[in-house]
Scaffold this motif. Sequence first.
Motif, PDB file in Angstrom:
ATOM      1  N   TRP A 162       0.820  -1.204   0.000  1.00  0.00           N
ATOM      2  CA  TRP A 162       0.000   0.000   0.000  1.00  0.00           C
ATOM      3  C   TRP A 162       0.856   1.257   0.000  1.00  0.00           C
ATOM      4  CZ3 TRP A 162      -5.199   0.306  -0.639  1.00  0.00           C
ATOM      5  CH2 TRP A 162      -5.915  -0.899  -0.560  1.00  0.00           C
ATOM      6  N   LEU A 163       2.050   1.185   0.565  1.00  0.00           N
ATOM      7  CA  LEU A 163       2.912   2.358   0.628  1.00  0.00           C
ATOM      8  C   LEU A 163       3.638   2.613  -0.681  1.00  0.00           C
ATOM      9  CD1 LEU A 163       4.119   4.604   2.391  1.00  0.00           C
ATOM     10  CD2 LEU A 163       5.898   2.994   3.095  1.00  0.00           C
ATOM     11  N   PHE A 164       4.056   1.542  -1.373  1.00  0.00           N
ATOM     12  CA  PHE A 164       4.880   1.689  -2.570  1.00  0.00           C
ATOM     13  C   PHE A 164       4.255   1.085  -3.838  1.00  0.00           C
ATOM     14  CE2 PHE A 164       8.303   1.574   0.785  1.00  0.00           C
ATOM     15  CZ  PHE A 164       8.616   2.920   0.687  1.00  0.00           C
ATOM     16  N   LEU A 174       2.022   1.607  -9.291  1.00  0.00           N
ATOM     17  CA  LEU A 174       1.231   1.130 -10.429  1.00  0.00           C
ATOM     18  C   LEU A 174       0.239   2.190 -10.902  1.00  0.00           C
ATOM     19  CD1 LEU A 174       0.535  -2.557  -9.334  1.00  0.00           C
ATOM     20  CD2 LEU A 174       2.196  -1.743 -11.010  1.00  0.00           C
ATOM     21  N   ILE A 175      -0.301   2.963  -9.952  1.00  0.00           N
ATOM     22  CA  ILE A 175      -1.236   4.032 -10.323  1.00  0.00           C
ATOM     23  C   ILE A 175      -0.539   5.074 -11.200  1.00  0.00           C
ATOM     24  CG2 ILE A 175      -2.521   6.006  -9.379  1.00  0.00           C
ATOM     25  CD1 ILE A 175      -3.325   4.195  -7.047  1.00  0.00           C
ATOM     26  N   LEU A 176       0.752   5.289 -10.983  1.00  0.00           N
ATOM     27  CA  LEU A 176       1.516   6.223 -11.815  1.00  0.00           C
ATOM     28  C   LEU A 176       1.997   5.567 -13.107  1.00  0.00           C
ATOM     29  CD1 LEU A 176       3.677   7.978  -9.071  1.00  0.00           C
ATOM     30  CD2 LEU A 176       1.914   9.058 -10.474  1.00  0.00           C
ATOM     31  N   GLN A 202      10.094   3.801  -9.631  1.00  0.00           N
ATOM     32  CA  GLN A 202      10.844   3.955  -8.384  1.00  0.00           C
ATOM     33  C   GLN A 202      10.040   3.445  -7.195  1.00  0.00           C
ATOM     34  OE1 GLN A 202      13.948   5.145  -7.379  1.00  0.00           O
ATOM     35  NE2 GLN A 202      14.475   4.912  -9.542  1.00  0.00           N
ATOM     36  N   PHE A 203       8.754   3.723  -7.188  1.00  0.00           N
ATOM     37  CA  PHE A 203       7.887   3.217  -6.113  1.00  0.00           C
ATOM     38  C   PHE A 203       7.866   1.693  -6.122  1.00  0.00           C
ATOM     39  CE2 PHE A 203       6.308   7.499  -5.635  1.00  0.00           C
ATOM     40  CZ  PHE A 203       5.760   7.543  -4.360  1.00  0.00           C
ATOM     41  N   VAL A 204       7.717   1.116  -7.302  1.00  0.00           N
ATOM     42  CA  VAL A 204       7.674  -0.344  -7.412  1.00  0.00           C
ATOM     43  C   VAL A 204       8.994  -0.958  -6.957  1.00  0.00           C
ATOM     44  CG1 VAL A 204       7.461  -2.280  -9.011  1.00  0.00           C
ATOM     45  CG2 VAL A 204       5.953  -0.304  -9.257  1.00  0.00           C
TER      46      VAL A 204
END
Length: 383
Positions: A231-233, A238-240, A280-282
């Motif tokens: 949920w944090l990353f 994926l939404i981006l 980067q989040f992934v």
Amino acid sequence: MEQITLSIVMPCLNEAETLATCIEKAQRFCAEQQIAAEVIIADNGSTDGSVAIAKKLGARVVHVTEKGYGSALRGGIDAAKGTFIIMADADDSYDFYNLNPFIEKLEEGYELVMGNRFKGGIEKGAMPFLHRYLGNPVLSFVGRLFFKSSIGDFHCGLRGFTKALYNKLNLHTTGMEFASEMIVKANLQGVKIVEVSVVLSPDGRSGKPHLNTWRDGWRHLRFLLLYCPMWLFLIPGLILMIPGLLATAALVTGPVTLGSITFDVHTLIFASSFILIGFQFVVFYGLTKVYTIENELLPKTNTYNRLFKYINLEKGLLLGFLLSLAGLVLGVLAYNYWKELGFGDIESGNPMRLVIVSVTTMLLGVQIILFSLFFSILGLKKK
């Protein structure tokens, strides 16, 4: 020597006004139920005579030097000799004379028995408005959502558990988030958990409560987020990434007009940025997952073990190299287009689009190479 069945642990920091009442209720309950028990006061540096009160009443005092609610409880529970542990605050907000529901569930085989104040009742003045209608419901909802838990009151301070479970959970937190850590880790390990109704009474102390609304609320939320990197990353990433990829695919061959609005290279730049930021989040999701599991903060799963069969350094390096090479090829094509224009205006037409896609692809390739190296370093312990 009689085997102790139950240890009642109370964290204590200047609880002289209510400590005697809590100890006496606990002792009377154990005597009437004929339970071989001990009352442990985990003192966290009291200066108001709490220690003397506890000793006078025959409670066992454990001195805990590391500050914090979680530290005090861990110190007291570590010293406990009972098969079962019941913990609760020493401010007389919970009734130590009414612990039968916890004992019954523990004897039935449940490893963690949670109190639920919203089912049992919250007396007038027992819980601040923000805690009752915002803090506790929201944080409990987040906990249920993130960890697929059925617990309705994540932060109830009155709970029972087995000493064997406590030893297995390997709890680390020092503050109020200790309450969440216990539930999260127990839930992740498939522990048998049940809730019982409890009544919350007004704090019997005249001083300021130890709980700080915003600071401790944030610590709970931060813990839940860090223990659920999906949920944090992953989800924000994926939404981006997904809209970024779709927009890039649509704009790479030319502008797109929807009604009176035309999307062109400037939109393509933003779309490419979304891809890089999302990636980067992934990446951080993957790194956080490996770190938490390899450092025994989260349990290993079959999915995690299979992960290293399909994702390894060599595959990552190869994919990163191929993407970087593809980006370089696109860059050469962009250069040739620019050359055909006489090295003139590059901001319109194919050259600029190819430059954006070229740079994005090369950056993704380099990031995958670096991620693969770091991923493998974190996984060395497993290997």
